[in-house]
Design an enzyme around this catalytic site. Structure first.
Site, PDB file in Angstrom:
ATOM      1  N   HIS A 124       0.865  -1.168   0.132  1.00  0.00           N
ATOM      2  CA  HIS A 124      -0.221  -0.313   0.039  1.00  0.00           C
ATOM      3  C   HIS A 124       0.787   1.740  -0.155  1.00  0.00           C
ATOM      4  CE1 HIS A 124      -2.464   2.856   2.383  1.00  0.00           C
ATOM      5  NE2 HIS A 124      -2.975   3.671   1.231  1.00  0.00           N
ATOM      6  N   HIS A 170       1.537  11.176  -2.426  1.00  0.00           N
ATOM      7  CA  HIS A 170       0.200  10.378  -1.401  1.00  0.00           C
ATOM      8  C   HIS A 170      -0.808  12.307  -1.736  1.00  0.00           C
ATOM      9  CE1 HIS A 170      -1.576   8.860   2.358  1.00  0.00           C
ATOM     10  NE2 HIS A 170      -2.503   9.081   1.135  1.00  0.00           N
TER      11      HIS A 170
END
Length: 599
Positions: A124, A170
Protein backbone atom coordinates in the site's frame (compact mmCIF):
# COMPACT_ATOMS: atom_id res chain seq x y z
CA UNK A 1 50.49 -11.34 36.68
CA UNK A 2 50.33 -9.18 39.81
CA UNK A 3 47.85 -9.84 42.59
CA UNK A 4 46.07 -6.56 41.90
CA UNK A 5 45.66 -7.36 38.21
CA UNK A 6 44.41 -10.82 39.07
CA UNK A 7 41.72 -9.38 41.31
CA UNK A 8 40.48 -7.09 38.54
CA UNK A 9 40.24 -10.02 36.12
CA UNK A 10 38.47 -12.10 38.74
CA UNK A 11 35.82 -9.42 39.25
CA UNK A 12 34.92 -9.44 35.58
CA UNK A 13 35.55 -13.11 34.90
CA UNK A 14 31.86 -14.10 34.98
CA UNK A 15 30.73 -11.25 32.77
CA UNK A 16 33.28 -11.86 30.04
CA UNK A 17 32.78 -15.63 29.99
CA UNK A 18 31.15 -16.83 26.76
CA UNK A 19 27.83 -18.57 27.24
CA UNK A 20 27.79 -22.19 26.05
CA UNK A 21 24.54 -24.03 25.37
CA UNK A 22 23.87 -27.52 26.64
CA UNK A 23 21.46 -30.08 25.22
CA UNK A 24 18.11 -30.17 27.06
CA UNK A 25 17.11 -33.33 28.89
CA UNK A 26 14.66 -34.34 26.13
CA UNK A 27 17.43 -34.16 23.52
CA UNK A 28 19.74 -36.28 25.68
CA UNK A 29 16.99 -38.84 26.14
CA UNK A 30 16.32 -38.98 22.40
CA UNK A 31 20.01 -39.40 21.68
CA UNK A 32 20.18 -42.31 24.12
CA UNK A 33 17.16 -43.85 22.42
CA UNK A 34 18.53 -43.44 18.88
CA UNK A 35 22.20 -44.25 19.44
CA UNK A 36 24.44 -47.03 20.66
CA UNK A 37 27.53 -46.70 22.80
CA UNK A 38 27.30 -42.92 22.57
CA UNK A 39 27.22 -42.86 18.75
CA UNK A 40 24.42 -42.21 16.25
CA UNK A 41 25.07 -44.08 12.98
CA UNK A 42 23.21 -43.62 9.71
CA UNK A 43 20.74 -46.35 10.69
CA UNK A 44 20.00 -44.57 13.97
CA UNK A 45 19.70 -41.21 12.25
CA UNK A 46 17.38 -42.60 9.58
CA UNK A 47 15.10 -43.99 12.27
CA UNK A 48 15.17 -40.68 14.19
CA UNK A 49 14.31 -38.65 11.07
CA UNK A 50 11.43 -40.98 10.26
CA UNK A 51 9.93 -41.49 13.71
CA UNK A 52 10.58 -38.16 15.47
CA UNK A 53 10.99 -35.61 12.65
CA UNK A 54 8.25 -37.30 10.57
CA UNK A 55 10.35 -36.94 7.41
CA UNK A 56 9.97 -39.38 4.54
CA UNK A 57 13.65 -39.88 3.83
CA UNK A 58 15.40 -42.90 2.39
CA UNK A 59 18.47 -44.33 4.04
CA UNK A 60 20.55 -42.80 1.25
CA UNK A 61 19.11 -39.36 2.02
CA UNK A 62 19.82 -39.91 5.71
CA UNK A 63 23.43 -40.68 4.76
CA UNK A 64 23.65 -37.31 2.98
CA UNK A 65 22.35 -35.57 6.12
CA UNK A 66 24.88 -37.45 8.24
CA UNK A 67 27.78 -36.64 5.92
CA UNK A 68 26.86 -32.94 5.92
CA UNK A 69 26.64 -32.90 9.70
CA UNK A 70 29.92 -34.80 10.12
CA UNK A 71 31.62 -32.24 7.89
CA UNK A 72 30.05 -29.20 9.55
CA UNK A 73 30.67 -30.43 13.09
CA UNK A 74 33.89 -32.32 12.44
CA UNK A 75 35.59 -30.48 15.33
CA UNK A 76 33.08 -32.19 17.66
CA UNK A 77 33.66 -35.68 16.21
CA UNK A 78 37.43 -35.84 16.17
CA UNK A 79 37.53 -39.58 16.85
CA UNK A 80 34.36 -40.56 14.98
CA UNK A 81 34.10 -40.21 11.20
CA UNK A 82 30.95 -42.26 10.60
CA UNK A 83 28.62 -41.30 13.46
CA UNK A 84 27.44 -38.37 15.58
CA UNK A 85 28.13 -37.99 19.26
CA UNK A 86 25.69 -36.18 21.58
CA UNK A 87 27.22 -32.74 21.10
CA UNK A 88 27.21 -33.03 17.30
CA UNK A 89 23.63 -34.34 17.34
CA UNK A 90 22.54 -31.37 19.45
CA UNK A 91 24.28 -28.96 17.10
CA UNK A 92 22.66 -30.70 14.13
CA UNK A 93 19.22 -30.03 15.61
CA UNK A 94 20.01 -26.47 16.66
CA UNK A 95 21.28 -25.47 13.23
CA UNK A 96 19.95 -23.39 10.32
CA UNK A 97 19.91 -26.57 8.22
CA UNK A 98 17.04 -27.84 10.40
CA UNK A 99 14.40 -25.12 9.80
CA UNK A 100 10.70 -25.25 10.83
CA UNK A 101 9.46 -24.73 7.26
CA UNK A 102 11.04 -25.72 3.93
CA UNK A 103 14.11 -23.59 3.31
CA UNK A 104 14.16 -24.01 -0.46
CA UNK A 105 12.54 -21.50 -2.81
CA UNK A 106 10.61 -24.29 -4.48
CA UNK A 107 7.08 -23.33 -5.58
CA UNK A 108 4.79 -26.26 -4.83
CA UNK A 109 1.24 -24.88 -5.11
CA UNK A 110 -0.76 -25.33 -8.31
CA UNK A 111 -0.02 -22.09 -10.20
CA UNK A 112 -2.33 -22.73 -13.14
CA UNK A 113 -5.56 -21.44 -11.60
CA UNK A 114 -6.86 -17.88 -12.20
CA UNK A 115 -5.25 -15.03 -10.26
CA UNK A 116 -8.40 -14.77 -8.15
CA UNK A 117 -7.56 -18.14 -6.54
CA UNK A 118 -4.48 -16.78 -4.77
CA UNK A 119 -3.57 -14.56 -1.87
CA UNK A 120 -1.12 -12.04 -3.36
CA UNK A 121 1.61 -10.19 -1.43
CA UNK A 122 0.34 -6.61 -1.73
CA UNK A 123 1.82 -3.24 -0.83
CA UNK A 124 0.00 0.00 0.00
CA UNK A 125 1.44 3.40 -1.02
CA UNK A 126 4.57 1.50 -1.94
CA UNK A 127 6.61 4.63 -2.62
CA UNK A 128 6.48 6.10 0.91
CA UNK A 129 9.59 5.95 3.09
CA UNK A 130 7.74 6.59 6.36
CA UNK A 131 4.47 8.10 7.56
CA UNK A 132 1.53 8.92 5.32
CA UNK A 133 1.64 12.71 5.74
CA UNK A 134 5.18 14.06 5.59
CA UNK A 135 7.69 11.36 4.59
CA UNK A 136 9.65 11.36 1.33
CA UNK A 137 8.47 9.47 -1.73
CA UNK A 138 11.14 7.29 -3.29
CA UNK A 139 11.76 4.22 -5.43
CA UNK A 140 13.87 2.71 -2.60
CA UNK A 141 10.93 1.22 -0.62
CA UNK A 142 9.57 -0.14 -3.91
CA UNK A 143 12.86 -1.92 -4.56
CA UNK A 144 12.97 -3.24 -1.00
CA UNK A 145 9.42 -4.55 -1.26
CA UNK A 146 10.14 -6.34 -4.54
CA UNK A 147 13.25 -7.95 -3.05
CA UNK A 148 11.09 -9.29 -0.20
CA UNK A 149 8.69 -10.88 -2.66
CA UNK A 150 5.90 -8.28 -2.75
CA UNK A 151 3.95 -8.70 -6.00
CA UNK A 152 1.56 -5.72 -5.99
CA UNK A 153 3.02 -2.20 -6.05
CA UNK A 154 0.76 0.82 -5.61
CA UNK A 155 1.59 4.20 -7.13
CA UNK A 156 -0.43 7.42 -6.73
CA UNK A 157 0.22 9.48 -9.85
CA UNK A 158 -0.29 13.25 -10.05
CA UNK A 159 0.53 16.01 -12.53
CA UNK A 160 3.73 17.99 -12.08
CA UNK A 161 2.51 21.31 -13.41
CA UNK A 162 5.93 22.96 -13.56
CA UNK A 163 7.45 20.25 -15.74
CA UNK A 164 4.37 19.02 -17.61
CA UNK A 165 5.29 15.62 -16.23
CA UNK A 166 3.99 12.99 -13.80
CA UNK A 167 5.02 12.52 -10.17
CA UNK A 168 4.30 9.87 -7.57
CA UNK A 169 3.18 11.24 -4.21
CA UNK A 170 0.50 10.92 -1.57
CA UNK A 171 -1.89 13.60 -2.75
CA UNK A 172 -3.05 16.32 -0.39
CA UNK A 173 -0.19 15.76 2.05
CA UNK A 174 3.31 17.12 2.63
CA UNK A 175 5.06 14.09 1.12
CA UNK A 176 7.92 14.99 -1.24
CA UNK A 177 7.35 13.56 -4.76
CA UNK A 178 9.42 11.17 -6.84
CA UNK A 179 9.29 10.96 -10.63
CA UNK A 180 7.02 8.27 -12.02
CA UNK A 181 9.57 7.26 -14.65
CA UNK A 182 12.11 6.53 -11.91
CA UNK A 183 9.64 4.24 -10.14
CA UNK A 184 8.81 2.43 -13.38
CA UNK A 185 12.48 1.86 -14.21
CA UNK A 186 13.17 0.48 -10.73
CA UNK A 187 10.20 -1.87 -11.00
CA UNK A 188 11.44 -3.11 -14.37
CA UNK A 189 14.93 -3.75 -12.96
CA UNK A 190 13.92 -5.43 -9.69
CA UNK A 191 10.51 -6.99 -10.41
CA UNK A 192 11.69 -10.58 -10.69
CA UNK A 193 14.67 -10.71 -8.34
CA UNK A 194 12.75 -12.57 -5.62
CA UNK A 195 10.08 -14.25 -7.73
CA UNK A 196 9.32 -14.95 -11.38
CA UNK A 197 5.60 -14.56 -10.85
CA UNK A 198 3.77 -11.47 -12.14
CA UNK A 199 4.00 -8.01 -10.61
CA UNK A 200 0.80 -5.96 -10.58
CA UNK A 201 1.09 -2.16 -10.58
CA UNK A 202 -2.04 -0.55 -9.18
CA UNK A 203 -2.32 3.09 -10.24
CA UNK A 204 -4.31 5.71 -8.35
CA UNK A 205 -4.77 8.06 -11.29
CA UNK A 206 -5.26 11.84 -10.96
CA UNK A 207 -4.12 12.83 -14.46
CA UNK A 208 -5.39 14.88 -17.35
CA UNK A 209 -5.93 12.99 -20.65
CA UNK A 210 -2.72 14.32 -22.21
CA UNK A 211 -0.72 13.10 -19.22
CA UNK A 212 -2.48 9.75 -19.38
CA UNK A 213 -1.22 9.45 -22.94
CA UNK A 214 2.26 10.34 -21.73
CA UNK A 215 2.09 7.64 -19.04
CA UNK A 216 0.89 5.12 -21.63
CA UNK A 217 3.94 5.87 -23.77
CA UNK A 218 6.17 5.64 -20.69
CA UNK A 219 4.75 2.24 -19.72
CA UNK A 220 5.03 0.86 -23.23
CA UNK A 221 8.60 2.09 -23.70
CA UNK A 222 9.96 0.95 -20.32
CA UNK A 223 8.25 -2.42 -19.96
CA UNK A 224 7.99 -3.40 -23.63
CA UNK A 225 7.26 -7.10 -24.12
CA UNK A 226 7.23 -7.67 -20.37
CA UNK A 227 3.93 -5.78 -20.17
CA UNK A 228 0.79 -7.90 -20.25
CA UNK A 229 -1.82 -6.25 -22.45
CA UNK A 230 -5.24 -7.91 -22.61
CA UNK A 231 -7.09 -8.38 -25.89
CA UNK A 232 -9.15 -5.23 -26.50
CA UNK A 233 -9.91 -2.67 -23.82
CA UNK A 234 -12.81 -4.40 -22.12
CA UNK A 235 -12.71 -6.32 -18.85
CA UNK A 236 -11.30 -9.84 -18.97
CA UNK A 237 -13.80 -12.69 -18.93
CA UNK A 238 -11.51 -14.60 -16.57
CA UNK A 239 -8.15 -13.82 -15.02
CA UNK A 240 -5.09 -15.61 -16.41
CA UNK A 241 -3.01 -17.83 -14.13
CA UNK A 242 0.22 -16.81 -12.36
CA UNK A 243 2.02 -19.51 -14.33
CA UNK A 244 0.94 -18.04 -17.67
CA UNK A 245 2.01 -14.56 -16.51
CA UNK A 246 5.52 -15.39 -15.32
CA UNK A 247 7.89 -12.41 -15.65
CA UNK A 248 5.06 -10.13 -16.78
CA UNK A 249 4.00 -6.69 -15.54
CA UNK A 250 0.25 -6.06 -15.17
CA UNK A 251 -1.44 -2.66 -14.93
CA UNK A 252 -4.54 -2.27 -12.76
CA UNK A 253 -6.50 0.93 -12.29
CA UNK A 254 -9.99 2.37 -12.36
CA UNK A 255 -11.58 4.42 -15.15
CA UNK A 256 -9.80 7.74 -14.50
CA UNK A 257 -11.55 10.67 -12.88
CA UNK A 258 -11.33 14.13 -14.37
CA UNK A 259 -8.45 16.30 -13.26
CA UNK A 260 -10.55 19.06 -11.69
CA UNK A 261 -12.41 16.50 -9.60
CA UNK A 262 -9.09 15.14 -8.35
CA UNK A 263 -7.80 18.61 -7.60
CA UNK A 264 -10.86 19.42 -5.49
CA UNK A 265 -10.49 16.18 -3.56
CA UNK A 266 -6.80 16.91 -2.97
CA UNK A 267 -7.51 20.38 -1.63
CA UNK A 268 -10.11 19.03 0.77
CA UNK A 269 -7.75 16.28 1.89
CA UNK A 270 -4.90 18.75 2.40
CA UNK A 271 -7.08 20.85 4.70
CA UNK A 272 -8.04 17.80 6.76
CA UNK A 273 -4.43 16.57 6.89
CA UNK A 274 -3.29 19.95 8.17
CA UNK A 275 -5.87 19.73 10.98
CA UNK A 276 -4.57 16.32 12.00
CA UNK A 277 -0.95 17.44 12.00
CA UNK A 278 -1.88 20.44 14.13
CA UNK A 279 -3.82 18.31 16.62
CA UNK A 280 -1.13 15.62 16.82
CA UNK A 281 -3.44 13.19 18.60
CA UNK A 282 -2.82 9.46 18.81
CA UNK A 283 -4.23 6.37 20.37
CA UNK A 284 -3.22 2.74 20.61
CA UNK A 285 -4.59 0.16 18.23
CA UNK A 286 -4.87 -3.22 19.93
CA UNK A 287 -5.21 -4.82 16.50
CA UNK A 288 -6.73 -8.28 16.81
CA UNK A 289 -4.06 -10.17 18.68
CA UNK A 290 -5.14 -9.51 22.26
CA UNK A 291 -3.16 -7.39 24.71
CA UNK A 292 0.34 -6.86 23.38
CA UNK A 293 3.64 -5.44 24.55
CA UNK A 294 3.09 -1.64 24.48
CA UNK A 295 6.09 -0.60 22.43
CA UNK A 296 4.99 -2.72 19.48
CA UNK A 297 1.41 -1.50 19.18
CA UNK A 298 0.58 0.53 16.09
CA UNK A 299 -0.42 4.09 16.91
CA UNK A 300 -3.04 5.77 14.75
CA UNK A 301 -4.51 9.22 14.78
CA UNK A 302 -7.74 9.47 16.76
CA UNK A 303 -10.81 8.41 14.80
CA UNK A 304 -13.44 11.09 15.47
CA UNK A 305 -15.66 13.52 13.58
CA UNK A 306 -12.60 15.30 12.17
CA UNK A 307 -11.13 12.04 10.84
CA UNK A 308 -8.70 12.38 7.98
CA UNK A 309 -10.62 11.84 4.73
CA UNK A 310 -7.70 11.94 2.34
CA UNK A 311 -7.33 8.18 2.05
CA UNK A 312 -11.00 7.72 1.24
CA UNK A 313 -10.74 10.39 -1.45
CA UNK A 314 -7.59 8.86 -2.85
CA UNK A 315 -8.80 5.29 -2.74
CA UNK A 316 -12.49 5.60 -3.63
CA UNK A 317 -13.41 3.56 -6.66
CA UNK A 318 -15.02 5.24 -9.62
CA UNK A 319 -18.10 4.09 -11.45
CA UNK A 320 -17.55 1.58 -14.25
CA UNK A 321 -20.27 3.09 -16.39
CA UNK A 322 -19.00 6.67 -16.09
CA UNK A 323 -20.85 9.37 -17.99
CA UNK A 324 -19.95 10.18 -21.57
CA UNK A 325 -18.02 13.33 -20.66
CA UNK A 326 -15.60 11.42 -18.44
CA UNK A 327 -15.31 8.60 -20.96
CA UNK A 328 -14.38 11.03 -23.72
CA UNK A 329 -11.59 12.39 -21.52
CA UNK A 330 -9.82 9.02 -21.16
CA UNK A 331 -6.78 8.59 -23.38
CA UNK A 332 -7.54 5.43 -25.45
CA UNK A 333 -3.87 4.35 -25.55
CA UNK A 334 -3.86 4.49 -21.74
CA UNK A 335 -7.09 2.55 -21.34
CA UNK A 336 -5.80 -0.25 -23.58
CA UNK A 337 -3.00 -0.98 -21.09
CA UNK A 338 -5.37 -1.68 -18.17
CA UNK A 339 -5.48 -5.45 -17.69
CA UNK A 340 -7.27 -5.57 -14.34
CA UNK A 341 -10.14 -3.10 -14.33
CA UNK A 342 -11.18 -1.58 -11.01
CA UNK A 343 -14.46 0.10 -10.15
CA UNK A 344 -17.68 0.11 -8.17
CA UNK A 345 -20.98 -0.32 -10.03
CA UNK A 346 -23.89 1.91 -9.12
CA UNK A 347 -26.31 0.68 -6.50
CA UNK A 348 -24.32 0.17 -3.32
CA UNK A 349 -22.60 -2.88 -1.91
CA UNK A 350 -25.18 -5.36 -3.15
CA UNK A 351 -24.41 -4.37 -6.74
CA UNK A 352 -20.68 -4.20 -6.03
CA UNK A 353 -20.61 -7.84 -4.93
CA UNK A 354 -22.63 -9.24 -7.81
CA UNK A 355 -20.71 -11.80 -9.83
CA UNK A 356 -20.81 -11.18 -13.57
CA UNK A 357 -20.32 -14.44 -15.53
CA UNK A 358 -18.98 -12.48 -18.51
CA UNK A 359 -16.29 -10.35 -16.90
CA UNK A 360 -14.00 -10.09 -13.89
CA UNK A 361 -12.79 -6.99 -12.09
CA UNK A 362 -11.12 -5.58 -8.97
CA UNK A 363 -13.03 -4.02 -6.10
CA UNK A 364 -11.35 -2.00 -3.30
CA UNK A 365 -12.64 -1.62 0.25
CA UNK A 366 -11.02 0.00 3.26
CA UNK A 367 -10.47 -2.17 6.33
CA UNK A 368 -13.42 -0.40 7.98
CA UNK A 369 -15.66 -0.93 4.97
CA UNK A 370 -14.79 -4.63 4.90
CA UNK A 371 -15.48 -5.03 8.61
CA UNK A 372 -18.90 -3.43 8.24
CA UNK A 373 -19.71 -5.33 5.04
CA UNK A 374 -18.68 -8.67 6.56
CA UNK A 375 -21.39 -8.37 9.21
CA UNK A 376 -24.13 -8.71 6.60
CA UNK A 377 -22.47 -9.74 3.34
CA UNK A 378 -19.83 -12.24 4.50
CA UNK A 379 -20.82 -15.08 2.17
CA UNK A 380 -21.43 -12.65 -0.71
CA UNK A 381 -17.85 -11.39 -0.34
CA UNK A 382 -16.51 -14.96 -0.41
CA UNK A 383 -18.59 -15.70 -3.52
CA UNK A 384 -17.35 -12.50 -5.18
CA UNK A 385 -13.69 -13.34 -4.51
CA UNK A 386 -13.98 -16.75 -6.13
CA UNK A 387 -13.93 -15.04 -9.54
CA UNK A 388 -13.06 -11.41 -8.87
CA UNK A 389 -10.28 -9.67 -6.97
CA UNK A 390 -10.90 -7.83 -3.71
CA UNK A 391 -8.31 -5.35 -2.51
CA UNK A 392 -8.39 -4.22 1.13
CA UNK A 393 -6.40 -1.18 2.22
CA UNK A 394 -5.62 0.55 5.55
CA UNK A 395 -8.03 3.19 6.79
CA UNK A 396 -6.87 6.73 6.14
CA UNK A 397 -6.30 7.58 9.79
CA UNK A 398 -3.31 5.23 9.94
CA UNK A 399 -1.05 8.20 9.26
CA UNK A 400 1.93 6.50 10.95
CA UNK A 401 1.85 3.70 8.32
CA UNK A 402 0.65 1.09 10.79
CA UNK A 403 -1.39 -1.87 9.57
CA UNK A 404 -4.45 -3.94 10.49
CA UNK A 405 -5.47 -7.56 11.02
CA UNK A 406 -4.99 -9.29 7.62
CA UNK A 407 -7.08 -12.29 8.67
CA UNK A 408 -10.31 -10.34 8.18
CA UNK A 409 -9.52 -10.05 4.48
CA UNK A 410 -8.04 -13.53 4.04
CA UNK A 411 -10.97 -15.29 5.74
CA UNK A 412 -13.28 -13.64 3.17
CA UNK A 413 -11.07 -14.62 0.23
CA UNK A 414 -9.56 -11.17 -0.37
CA UNK A 415 -6.55 -11.59 -2.63
CA UNK A 416 -4.90 -8.19 -2.18
CA UNK A 417 -4.67 -7.34 1.50
CA UNK A 418 -2.64 -4.15 1.05
CA UNK A 419 -0.05 -3.30 3.72
CA UNK A 420 2.34 -0.47 4.48
CA UNK A 421 5.57 -2.42 3.98
CA UNK A 422 7.83 0.38 5.23
CA UNK A 423 6.56 0.05 8.80
CA UNK A 424 6.79 -2.72 11.35
CA UNK A 425 4.56 -4.36 13.94
CA UNK A 426 2.67 -7.54 14.58
CA UNK A 427 0.28 -7.27 11.65
CA UNK A 428 3.19 -6.94 9.25
CA UNK A 429 4.99 -9.87 10.90
CA UNK A 430 1.91 -12.02 10.24
CA UNK A 431 1.82 -10.82 6.63
CA UNK A 432 5.49 -11.74 6.22
CA UNK A 433 4.80 -15.13 7.80
CA UNK A 434 1.92 -15.95 5.46
CA UNK A 435 4.04 -15.25 2.39
CA UNK A 436 6.92 -17.44 3.49
CA UNK A 437 4.68 -20.19 2.12
CA UNK A 438 4.96 -21.59 -1.41
CA UNK A 439 8.66 -20.85 -1.70
CA UNK A 440 8.17 -17.16 -0.92
CA UNK A 441 7.03 -16.48 -4.48
CA UNK A 442 4.40 -13.93 -3.40
CA UNK A 443 1.40 -16.07 -4.42
CA UNK A 444 -0.28 -18.46 -1.96
CA UNK A 445 -3.12 -20.65 -3.20
CA UNK A 446 -6.28 -20.02 -1.24
CA UNK A 447 -7.70 -22.95 0.77
CA UNK A 448 -10.20 -25.07 -1.11
CA UNK A 449 -13.08 -24.09 1.18
CA UNK A 450 -12.81 -20.47 -0.07
CA UNK A 451 -13.01 -21.62 -3.70
CA UNK A 452 -15.75 -24.24 -3.56
CA UNK A 453 -19.47 -23.70 -4.17
CA UNK A 454 -21.96 -26.19 -2.79
CA UNK A 455 -24.92 -27.81 -4.61
CA UNK A 456 -27.25 -24.98 -3.57
CA UNK A 457 -24.73 -22.24 -4.40
CA UNK A 458 -23.53 -22.33 -0.80
CA UNK A 459 -20.08 -20.99 0.06
CA UNK A 460 -17.93 -20.76 3.17
CA UNK A 461 -19.44 -18.63 5.93
CA UNK A 462 -16.67 -16.71 7.75
CA UNK A 463 -19.02 -16.05 10.71
CA UNK A 464 -19.71 -19.75 11.30
CA UNK A 465 -17.71 -21.21 14.16
CA UNK A 466 -16.35 -24.58 13.07
CA UNK A 467 -15.36 -27.54 15.20
CA UNK A 468 -11.70 -28.05 16.10
CA UNK A 469 -9.95 -29.77 13.19
CA UNK A 470 -6.39 -30.06 14.52
CA UNK A 471 -4.48 -29.25 17.66
CA UNK A 472 -0.97 -27.87 17.41
CA UNK A 473 1.43 -28.78 20.19
CA UNK A 474 4.44 -26.49 20.62
CA UNK A 475 7.32 -27.00 23.03
CA UNK A 476 9.81 -24.20 23.60
CA UNK A 477 13.07 -25.78 24.73
CA UNK A 478 15.56 -22.94 24.74
CA UNK A 479 17.08 -20.00 22.93
CA UNK A 480 20.58 -18.82 22.12
CA UNK A 481 22.55 -16.30 20.06
CA UNK A 482 21.84 -13.02 21.83
CA UNK A 483 25.29 -12.91 23.43
CA UNK A 484 27.02 -13.24 20.08
CA UNK A 485 24.62 -10.86 18.33
CA UNK A 486 24.06 -8.28 21.07
CA UNK A 487 25.18 -5.42 18.79
CA UNK A 488 22.17 -6.10 16.58
CA UNK A 489 19.73 -6.98 19.39
CA UNK A 490 20.73 -3.95 21.53
CA UNK A 491 21.42 -5.83 24.76
CA UNK A 492 24.17 -4.99 27.19
CA UNK A 493 26.95 -7.57 26.83
CA UNK A 494 27.78 -7.30 30.53
CA UNK A 495 24.24 -7.77 31.89
CA UNK A 496 22.46 -11.06 31.11
CA UNK A 497 18.81 -10.43 30.08
CA UNK A 498 15.62 -11.72 31.69
CA UNK A 499 14.01 -13.42 28.71
CA UNK A 500 10.51 -14.77 28.19
CA UNK A 501 8.96 -16.21 25.02
CA UNK A 502 5.47 -15.70 23.58
CA UNK A 503 3.90 -18.27 21.26
CA UNK A 504 0.50 -18.06 19.65
CA UNK A 505 -1.77 -18.17 16.65
CA UNK A 506 -2.93 -15.47 14.27
CA UNK A 507 -6.02 -16.80 12.56
CA UNK A 508 -9.78 -16.63 12.61
CA UNK A 509 -11.23 -15.18 15.81
CA UNK A 510 -11.79 -18.59 17.43
CA UNK A 511 -8.15 -19.60 16.89
CA UNK A 512 -6.35 -16.34 17.73
CA UNK A 513 -4.48 -16.50 21.03
CA UNK A 514 -1.07 -15.82 22.60
CA UNK A 515 0.61 -17.71 25.45
CA UNK A 516 3.72 -16.87 27.46
CA UNK A 517 6.55 -18.78 29.13
CA UNK A 518 7.97 -17.93 32.51
CA UNK A 519 10.66 -15.24 32.70
CA UNK A 520 14.18 -16.54 33.30
CA UNK A 521 16.47 -14.07 35.05
CA UNK A 522 20.08 -13.28 34.10
CA UNK A 523 20.49 -15.87 31.38
CA UNK A 524 21.92 -15.47 27.89
CA UNK A 525 20.75 -19.01 27.04
CA UNK A 526 17.25 -19.34 28.50
CA UNK A 527 15.97 -22.92 28.86
CA UNK A 528 12.22 -22.60 29.35
CA UNK A 529 11.23 -26.19 28.54
CA UNK A 530 7.50 -25.36 28.36
CA UNK A 531 4.76 -26.83 26.19
CA UNK A 532 1.56 -25.26 24.81
CA UNK A 533 -1.46 -26.55 22.90
CA UNK A 534 -3.51 -24.65 20.31
CA UNK A 535 -6.87 -26.08 19.16
CA UNK A 536 -7.53 -24.90 15.59
CA UNK A 537 -10.87 -24.59 13.82
CA UNK A 538 -9.44 -23.18 10.57
CA UNK A 539 -5.80 -24.35 10.48
CA UNK A 540 -5.56 -23.56 6.75
CA UNK A 541 -5.46 -19.81 7.53
CA UNK A 542 -3.43 -19.95 10.74
CA UNK A 543 -0.01 -18.35 11.15
CA UNK A 544 2.20 -19.32 14.09
CA UNK A 545 3.59 -16.30 15.95
CA UNK A 546 6.78 -16.52 18.01
CA UNK A 547 8.36 -13.68 19.96
CA UNK A 548 11.04 -13.20 22.62
CA UNK A 549 11.19 -10.21 24.96
CA UNK A 550 13.29 -9.16 27.93
CA UNK A 551 11.30 -8.31 31.02
CA UNK A 552 11.97 -4.82 32.36
CA UNK A 553 10.34 -3.94 35.66
CA UNK A 554 10.80 -0.17 35.37
CA UNK A 555 10.39 0.45 31.63
CA UNK A 556 8.89 -1.19 28.53
CA UNK A 557 9.98 -4.73 27.89
CA UNK A 558 12.81 -4.93 25.37
CA UNK A 559 12.34 -6.69 22.05
CA UNK A 560 14.41 -9.86 21.60
CA UNK A 561 13.27 -11.22 18.25
CA UNK A 562 10.26 -12.57 16.38
CA UNK A 563 9.11 -14.71 13.53
CA UNK A 564 5.81 -15.82 12.02
CA UNK A 565 5.40 -19.13 10.21
CA UNK A 566 2.60 -20.41 7.94
CA UNK A 567 1.01 -23.34 9.71
CA UNK A 568 0.33 -24.99 6.36
CA UNK A 569 4.07 -25.60 5.92
CA UNK A 570 5.17 -26.19 9.51
CA UNK A 571 7.37 -29.26 9.89
CA UNK A 572 6.82 -31.65 12.75
CA UNK A 573 9.63 -32.62 15.08
CA UNK A 574 12.46 -30.69 16.75
CA UNK A 575 13.41 -27.59 14.78
CA UNK A 576 15.75 -24.60 14.97
CA UNK A 577 13.65 -21.43 14.61
CA UNK A 578 15.60 -18.37 13.50
CA UNK A 579 14.37 -15.05 14.86
CA UNK A 580 14.12 -11.72 13.05
CA UNK A 581 14.21 -8.07 14.00
CA UNK A 582 11.14 -5.84 14.11
CA UNK A 583 11.39 -5.12 10.37
CA UNK A 584 11.62 -8.78 9.43
CA UNK A 585 15.36 -9.04 8.82
CA UNK A 586 16.91 -12.26 10.08
CA UNK A 587 19.35 -12.03 12.99
CA UNK A 588 22.75 -13.56 12.44
CA UNK A 589 22.74 -15.93 15.41
CA UNK A 590 19.52 -15.69 17.42
CA UNK A 591 17.26 -18.76 17.34
CA UNK A 592 15.05 -21.02 19.42
CA UNK A 593 14.98 -24.80 19.71
CA UNK A 594 11.36 -25.94 19.53
CA UNK A 595 9.25 -29.03 18.98
CA UNK A 596 6.11 -29.07 16.83
CA UNK A 597 3.45 -31.73 16.47
CA UNK A 598 -0.18 -32.06 15.40
CA UNK A 599 -2.78 -34.22 17.08
Amino acid sequence: MSKQTYRVCFCFRRRFRLAVSEAPADIKALFDQYSENGLMTVDHLHRFLTEVQKEEKTKEEAQVVLDQSLHEFRHLNIFHRKALNLEAFFKFLFNDNNPPIPSTKEVHHDMNAPLSHYFIYTGHNSYLTGNQLSSDCSDVPIIQALHRGVRVIELDIWPNSTKDDVDVLHGGTLTAPVELIKCFKSIKEHAFVASEYPVVITLEDHLTPNLQAKVAEMITTIFGEVLYTPPGSECLKEFPSPESLKRRIIISTKPPQEYLEAKAAAEKAAAEAAKELKRGKSLVDEEAWGKEVPDHKGAIVEDDKNELHEEENNEQEYIDDVDSKATNNVAPEYKRLIAIHAGKPKGGLTECLKVDPNKVRRLSLSEQQLEKASETYGKDIVRFTQRNILRVYPKGIRVDSSNYNPMIGWSHGAQMVAFNMQGHGRSLWVMQGMFKANGGCGYVKKPDFLLKTGPHNEVFDPKHKSDVKRTLKVKVYMGEGWYYDFKHTHFDAYSPPDFYARVGIAGVAADTIMKKTKTLEDNWIPAWDEEFEFPLTVPELAVLRIEVHEYDMSEKDDFGGQTSLPLSELKRGIRAVSLHDSKGEKYKSVKLLMHFDFV
